[in-house]
Enzyme design. Structure first.
Site, PDB file in Angstrom:
ATOM      1  NE  ARG A 157       6.806  -3.553  10.986  1.00 11.51           N
ATOM      2  CZ  ARG A 157       5.682  -3.270  10.499  1.00 11.51           C
ATOM      3  NH1 ARG A 157       5.984  -2.344   9.634  1.00 11.51           N
ATOM      4  NH2 ARG A 157       4.505  -3.528  11.000  1.00 11.51           N
TER       5      ARG A 157
ATOM      6  NE  ARG B 133      -6.752   2.361  11.796  1.00 13.88           N
ATOM      7  CZ  ARG B 133      -5.783   1.779  11.101  1.00 13.88           C
ATOM      8  NH1 ARG B 133      -6.302   0.539  10.581  1.00 13.88           N
ATOM      9  NH2 ARG B 133      -4.446   2.250  10.882  1.00 13.88           N
TER      10      ARG B 133
ATOM     11  CE  LYS C 128      -1.981   0.537   3.631  1.00 14.93           C
ATOM     12  NZ  LYS C 128      -2.695   1.483   4.710  1.00 14.93           N
TER      13      LYS C 128
ATOM     14  NE  ARG D 250       7.099  -5.725   6.109  1.00 19.40           N
ATOM     15  CZ  ARG D 250       6.251  -4.766   6.053  1.00 19.40           C
ATOM     16  NH1 ARG D 250       5.893  -4.303   4.939  1.00 19.40           N
ATOM     17  NH2 ARG D 250       5.432  -4.690   7.190  1.00 19.40           N
TER      18      ARG D 250
END
Ligand code: IMP
Ligand code: MG
Length: 369
Positions: free
Chosen positions: A313, A268, A193, A307
């Site tokens: 992360r 949201r 995105k 990733r």
């Protein structure tokens, strides 16, 4: 919405509202001049519509004539008003009622008064369907006013923008922001995105508003809204939608000249989507589309695991955490998908392929908006 020449206009006063305002003026004037035969004087061109409708409603005998006073070119009043033409009738001793479509600065009205100073009329009254009090710079009395309006350019019901729009039976107001492309961009974690938002921003000259960035900016700069948001976060509470919307509103305001916005991370919930609609409407604009990147779960999981190997992360390293994030995403977006689909604004785009391929698919959707 309508477009005349280069400008967009939105519906402002309906034919019915005009009719009602006009009827009130007729009723008052008919009472005030019950024993007389007034001469209604329209100021061309704009007043042809109000004069016609007015005298059709007028219950008593009356006379009708027109004078012409070409004063207006495009959107702004021109400095020097041309002289009145067409006052050929002797109005000595007559009851004269000027019928105007609109009084703006009052310059035209000053000219009318100047002309009539030498006519030995019995009385001179001013009636106008529309009046912009904040634009009015004179102190001539307005005896009858139909509808007071803000100082914004209108068209329709006799009023034109550079020649167009006089024929419209209702009135439209100029849009303060012109046509925008406003996107709500969605994509599950790992759908790319952010990458796509960057391309679209460049390609369509849009402003990317990421709610996360807006929050961080406001808190870091200790803006009033930032401090307010922080006070909730410090207590471990959710920041109320109102605060977020106010921050977004400020962002939109800051970029009022933009071609449009990409909203990212907001809305949201249904309530937030409705609040965003209201915000855009207050800026004379609207959300054009919700675009969601669609990628199969397993592909997302594989991408994020990949990733995770380099990003460090921790939430990108665990398959069950990833799967959960994806599940959460679908739970939340399902509601919004319904919300925007209900407005025919939902577009799902296949998010599997090369970056260029996906940009192209997104562009194909945006180009149809
Ligand atoms: P004024 O002389 O500034 O009071 O403006 C009066 C004339 O300007 C009107 O008779 C209209 O022809 C024109 N005008 C003022 N405001 C508008 C508007 O919003 N739309 C179209 N014409 C307008
Ligand atoms: Mg006029």
């Amino acid at each position: 919405m309508i477009k005349l020449h280069d400008k967009f206009f939105k519906p402002f006063i309906s034919a019915k509202q005009i009719d009602e305002a006009l009827q009130k003026m007729v009723d008052q004037i008919a009472v005030d001049f019950a024993d007389e035969i007034p001469v209604f004087v329209g100021i061309l061109n704009g007043s042809f519509m109000i004069v016609s409708d007015f005298v059709k409603k007028y219950p008593n005998p009356c006379e009708v004539t027109f004078i012409k006073l070409a004063s207006y070119e495009g959107v702004k009043s021109t400095e020097d008003i041309q002289r009145l033409i067409g006052l050929t009738q002797d109005l000595t001793g007559r009851t004269v009622i000027i019928l105007e479509d609109i009084i703006d600065s009052g310059r035209t009205l000053a000219e009318v008064h100047r002309i009539f100073k030498n006519e030995k009329v019995k009385s001179l009254s001013i009636a106008t369907l529309f009046f912009k009090p904040t634009a009015y710079k004179r102190d001539f009395k307005l005896h009858y006013v139909g509808i007071e309006i803000p100082d914004k350019f209108i068209v329709g019901y006799g009023l034109d923008y550079d020649g167009l729009g006089r024929d419209l039976p209702e009135v439209y107001q100029i849009k303060t922001t012109q046509h925008m492309t406003n996107l709500v961009l969605f994509g599950p974690p790992g759908a790319g995105k952010g990458t796509q938002a960057n391309f679209l921003k460049e390609k369509y000259n849009l402003v990317h508003i990421s709610t996360g960035d807006v929050f961080r900016f406001n808190i870091k700069n200790e803006t009033a809204l930032g401090m307010l948001a922080k006070s909730y976060m410090d207590k471990g509470e959710l920041v109320p939608d109102e605060v977020t919307i106010d921050m977004l509103s400020a962002e939109v305001e800051k970029n009022a000249a933009a071609n449009g916005f990409i909203f990212d991370g907001f809305p949201r919930t249904d309530a937030q989507a409705a609040a965003l609609d209201a915000l855009m409407q207050s800026k004379d604009s609207e959300i054009s589309a919700m675009i969601a990147l669609e990628v199969e779960d397993q592909i997302l999981i594989d991408r994020l695991l990949e990733r995770g190997k380099t990003s460090g992360r921790s939430d990108d390293a665990d398959e069950s955490i990833i799967a959960n994030r994806i599940k959460e995403y679908y739970k939340k977006t399902a509601i919004l998908k319904d919300y925007y689909a209900g407005q025919n604004k939902y577009f799902g785009v296949n998010g599997v392929g090369s970056i260029e391929e996906i940009t192209e698919r997104l562009s194909a959707v945006i180009d149809t908006l």
